[in-house]
Design a protein around this motif. Structure first.
Motif, PDB file in Angstrom:
ATOM      1  N   ILE A  15      58.693  65.404  58.694  1.00 42.16           N
ATOM      2  CA  ILE A  15      58.470  63.997  58.371  1.00 42.16           C
ATOM      3  C   ILE A  15      57.272  63.558  59.208  1.00 42.16           C
ATOM      4  N   VAL A  16      56.277  62.972  58.535  1.00 39.24           N
ATOM      5  CA  VAL A  16      55.071  62.484  59.216  1.00 39.24           C
ATOM      6  C   VAL A  16      54.907  61.006  58.901  1.00 39.24           C
ATOM      7  N   TYR A  17      54.850  60.179  59.940  1.00 38.36           N
ATOM      8  CA  TYR A  17      54.500  58.767  59.786  1.00 38.36           C
ATOM      9  C   TYR A  17      53.014  58.652  60.097  1.00 38.36           C
ATOM     10  N   ALA A  18      52.278  57.918  59.254  1.00 40.39           N
ATOM     11  CA  ALA A  18      50.843  57.738  59.478  1.00 40.39           C
ATOM     12  C   ALA A  18      50.447  56.307  59.169  1.00 40.39           C
ATOM     13  N   LYS A  19      49.409  55.875  59.870  1.00 38.68           N
ATOM     14  CA  LYS A  19      48.876  54.522  59.657  1.00 38.68           C
ATOM     15  C   LYS A  19      47.405  54.544  60.037  1.00 38.68           C
ATOM     16  N   ASP A  20      46.572  53.976  59.194  1.00 39.79           N
ATOM     17  CA  ASP A  20      45.125  53.918  59.433  1.00 39.79           C
ATOM     18  C   ASP A  20      44.546  55.309  59.686  1.00 39.79           C
ATOM     19  N   ARG A  21      44.964  56.268  58.865  1.00 37.70           N
ATOM     20  CA  ARG A  21      44.486  57.657  58.907  1.00 37.70           C
ATOM     21  C   ARG A  21      44.718  58.325  60.265  1.00 37.70           C
ATOM     22  N   ALA A  22      45.838  57.978  60.874  1.00 44.23           N
ATOM     23  CA  ALA A  22      46.238  58.611  62.136  1.00 44.23           C
ATOM     24  C   ALA A  22      47.744  58.826  62.102  1.00 44.23           C
ATOM     25  N   THR A  23      48.192  59.924  62.677  1.00 42.89           N
ATOM     26  CA  THR A  23      49.638  60.123  62.770  1.00 42.89           C
ATOM     27  C   THR A  23      50.176  59.215  63.864  1.00 42.89           C
ATOM     28  N   VAL A  24      51.349  58.652  63.607  1.00 39.46           N
ATOM     29  CA  VAL A  24      51.986  57.806  64.612  1.00 39.46           C
ATOM     30  C   VAL A  24      53.348  58.365  65.001  1.00 39.46           C
ATOM     31  N   GLY A  25      53.833  59.361  64.263  1.00 40.93           N
ATOM     32  CA  GLY A  25      55.088  60.014  64.598  1.00 40.93           C
ATOM     33  C   GLY A  25      55.272  61.248  63.736  1.00 40.93           C
TER      34      GLY A  25
END
Length: 185
Positions: free
Chosen positions: A81-91
């Motif tokens: 599971i990959v969380y991403a925001k603004d083309r960056a991983t956040v978790g």
């Protein structure tokens, strides 16, 4: 160990040698009583035909982040599971026995990072989620929604897809299917 050779972790795949003979290369891993042979994952996130399966379609920004997150998921050990925001991983959560545990670990890592940076909300708020394989149960999706995800990219293909899509619709999040499963062991 095969014929006296330890092949675990060996790269495998196919190509034709100079003599015109097919050669196999990709990846081997030893398992109890045998070997796991896994072919190379050649899927390219930007080339995939995404199918919106929810009432709400993802925004262009969400689509960009979804493709990015799915690209990252390709290189992480399953159940990813990959969380991403603004083309960056956040978790990132990976290598667990269940997808819901990976979702929880990834969300927790994002919470911990936000706390370290003294941010008022977890980095998963407003993020997208990529899963390397389908959500077999609703619980993993609900963890992502609770963490603040607004869109999900996943292969689809579960017998429970209608239930998963319904939950996404009930929570107003967008979901797309890729039709391609990343599954790295």
């Amino acid at each position: 160990m095969v014929a006296g050779f330890d092949l675990a972790g060996t790269a495998l795949g196919t190509k034709v040698n100079w003599q015109g003979e097919a050669q196999i290369f990709g990846r081997l891993a030893s398992v109890a009583g045998g070997l796991l042979v896994q072919s190379r994952d050649n899927a390219v996130a930007d080339d995939l035909q995404l199918k919106t399966v929810t009432k709400r379609a993802p925004s262009e920004a969400e689509l960009t982040d979804m493709r990015f997150a799915f690209r990252v998921a390709k290189h992480v050990k399953s159940n990813t599971i990959v969380y991403a925001k603004d083309r960056a991983t956040v978790g990132i959560g990976a290598g667990q026995m269940s997808r819901v545990d990976s979702a929880r670990i990834a969300a927790r890592k994002a919470e911990d990072a936000a706390r370290e940076m003294k941010l008022p909300v977890p980095l998963t708020k407003g993020s997208v989620v990529a899963s390397d394989a389908f959500f077999p149960f609703i619980d993993g999706l609900l963890v992502a929604i609770e963490a603040g995800a607004t869109a999900v990219i996943q292969p689809g293909g579960s017998i429970r897809d209608p239930e998963i899509i319904k939950a996404a619709d009930e929570h107003g999040i967008a979901m797309v299917f890729t039709g391609v499963r990343h599954f790295r062991h």
